[in-house]
Write an enzyme that holds these catalytic residues in place. Sequence first.
Site, PDB file in Angstrom:
ATOM      1  CG  ASN A   1     -24.400   9.032   4.636  1.00  0.00           C
ATOM      2  OD1 ASN A   1     -23.942   8.085   5.303  1.00  0.00           O
ATOM      3  ND2 ASN A   1     -23.676  10.054   4.257  1.00  0.00           N
ATOM      4  CD  GLU A   2     -23.558  13.239   7.471  1.00  0.00           C
ATOM      5  OE1 GLU A   2     -23.587  13.827   6.561  1.00  0.00           O
ATOM      6  OE2 GLU A   2     -22.665  13.066   8.268  1.00  0.00           O
TER       7      GLU A   2
ATOM      8  CD  GLU B   1     -20.016   9.932   8.226  1.00  0.00           C
ATOM      9  OE1 GLU B   1     -19.539  11.154   7.955  1.00  0.00           O
ATOM     10  OE2 GLU B   1     -20.766   9.459   7.267  1.00  0.00           O
TER      11      GLU B   1
ATOM     12  CD1 TRP C   1     -16.654  18.017   5.313  1.00  0.00           C
ATOM     13  CD2 TRP C   1     -17.332  19.839   6.584  1.00  0.00           C
ATOM     14  NE1 TRP C   1     -17.033  17.735   6.418  1.00  0.00           N
ATOM     15  CE2 TRP C   1     -17.211  18.925   7.446  1.00  0.00           C
ATOM     16  CE3 TRP C   1     -17.738  21.003   7.061  1.00  0.00           C
ATOM     17  CZ2 TRP C   1     -17.839  18.663   8.648  1.00  0.00           C
ATOM     18  CZ3 TRP C   1     -18.367  21.263   8.272  1.00  0.00           C
ATOM     19  CH2 TRP C   1     -18.249  19.843   9.356  1.00  0.00           C
TER      20      TRP C   1
ATOM     21  CE  LYS D   1      -8.631  16.572  -5.514  1.00  0.00           C
ATOM     22  NZ  LYS D   1      -9.964  17.047  -5.827  1.00  0.00           N
TER      23      LYS D   1
ATOM     24  CG  HIS E   1     -12.834  14.542   5.151  1.00  0.00           C
ATOM     25  ND1 HIS E   1     -12.558  13.186   6.087  1.00  0.00           N
ATOM     26  CD2 HIS E   1     -13.891  14.839   5.542  1.00  0.00           C
ATOM     27  CE1 HIS E   1     -13.257  13.436   6.925  1.00  0.00           C
ATOM     28  NE2 HIS E   1     -14.127  14.339   6.749  1.00  0.00           N
TER      29      HIS E   1
END
Length: 714
Positions: free
Chosen positions: A172-173, A331, A339, A380, A382
């Site tokens: 992932n990323e 995404e 963030w 949480k 996001h």
Amino acid sequence: MSALTATRWVRWPEAHTLADGTESLPAGAARIGYGADYNPEQWPEEVWADDMRLMREAGVNIVSVGIFSWALLQPTIDSWDFGWLDRAIDLLHANGIAVDLATATASPPPWLTELHPEVLPVNRLGETIWPGGRQQWRPTSPVFRRYALALVEKMAMRYADHPALSMWHISNELGCHNVYDYSDDAAGAFRDWLQARYGSLVELNRAWGTAFWSQNYTTWHQILPPRLAATHPNPTQQLDFARFSSDALKDYLIAEREILRQVTPEVPITTNFMVMGETRGMDYADWAAEVDVVSNDHYLLVADPQAFEELSFSANLTGQIAGRAPWFLMEHSTSAVNWQPVNQAKTPGQLRRDSLTHLAHGADAICFFQWRQSLAGAEKFHSAMLPHAGEDSTVFRNVAGFGRELAALAEVAGSRTQQARIGILFDWDSWWASELDSHPTELLRYKAEAMAWYTAALANGLQADIVPARSVLAGHGLAGYDLVIAPMLYLVPQALADALTDYARTGGHLVVGVFSGIADADDHIHPGGYPGAFRELLGVRAEEFGGLLAGQTVRLTGELPAGSTGSLLTHDVTVQPDVEVLARFDDGPFPGVPAITSRMLPSLAGAAGRASFVATVLDPAALAALVGRFAAQAGIQSLLPEEVHGTVQLAVRQGDTQDYLFYINHSARAVTVALRPADGRLSALDLGGSTLAADTLTLPATGVAVLGRARTDL
Ligand code: GAL
């Protein structure tokens, strides 16, 4: 399905009967992917049934599963628990939702880092990056690789024949947090990489210029990553470490891919890139050939006054990297992220506008992080498709409404983005090298420069393509572009200088921006005066740089709007007699000296080419005026009326029989676009609150209209 569809795309499941007795869509039916990261492991299984109901209501047809689930799939070194994942995937399939299945290697479980602390990355100060967050692994660790690849093989074997398996999602990323690792593993792999690049220490010492500051190496073992040093580390060492770090992760990507290809050769493979945003460590133009489907993650940076332009830039560059074939938006966010220092909910219409802007630039799947907003953990706050507030919420209503809209846009899937007539070069080597320390200024930023030129094109109602310099070097980059801009192309290998010179000498217009053409592939200066690689072509020569302090500007006079200024850097330019001076510095370090030049070139191929130079960072209005002038000179006209330039973006996708025109109002006020007969007969495909009349299109604030036009070139 369109003949233009990329050769490899999501392998949609065969039609089957769903849990409620209805039939799923057949594999070949056109559709746009819609979904999110789905993390069922964060929820009791009773919640899953509700997830399925709401996913179906929202039109979700694909989800990414298992990304951060290693610690649950392999709870100890020798035990495995796939039961929950089997049940989740079966349930998704029974509800007609395809699975982009993660290899689950993104973050190692605590038992692994306890047993093998030597997989943990090390920063440039020699400090260990501890577990507790995510992605705490060294890209070059053979131990990490052994465990991770064992998991990949397990996943591949277990789910190879599952009918929901539509794509593999590697890690992932990659490199989001761990691209730069200065550990001993990295040091060893860096030496191997350098040996392969240079062959001998003599060659390495030459390339790194080690005669300077007593750095001559006599054994390979003496060479280290650029760890914290007493003062500026060797620039070529730093540049090579950036190149190596991108390559090391690419190598890891290939290692996972090879296992998947062996076990499931028919299943396409992707990994989610982060084109632009806040990352620059991975050269995605180089990585793209290693995946079957190019995927991107994009998050709007709320503090950026040009957040929309940045989104558009990122989407365009992703499309170029994908060869203008469809790509997968893996995404983005439905609303706030968690963030950034300050996070904001998206304004009404923004979810739709951002999603359709990606679609306009070639995305054939629009996905989010994540499906259901977490109650615990670092994300949480996001946003998600299904927020804390539940289904009775504006976000979920927007999400479900947009899902229905995408289903109605299915015919757009498979079409390719139209090539623009302006190309803006983009190059990771120049990004890395131009921002190294000990330069004429620390204030110049590569991405900001590239963005400024892109924004200036949009301000003229023009679409530009962001063209990777790598594709120019590969010989297929510049055909079809009437104007090519090289912003801050600091690092120019001879082959690139030759390709760009040929382009201008055979009828193209090349514009070279400030701090370009300075160094060769080893980051050694092209001698004889700046901008060395383009000096002859441009007919200009500069001997000095004049750096300007933050906030300081120089006045410019000439063929620019009154009050135009330059900032950050200036050059003391002198010109050949056949060079036209379009503007001069009025004050600053080099008063009276040419600031913008343009030279008509004797053409080798009939049409006269042109080479122009901009010796400072222009203010936005001046840059927009200059791009407008150059575009007009190259015969490039906006398809939008002038009153909406800089407010409405028009991006076009081309299908077999139809063009799809996306009119995107990126401002906060309603606008009316006057349509012209030359636009052809436009039909409404998706208006979303806009009004299409005989000769006008009215878009609400942040509104997007998708119009169709029969292709006239058939
Ligand atoms: C991405 C990441 C996701 C999630 C998301 C939040 O970097 O792939 O797992 O963290 O950002 O914006």
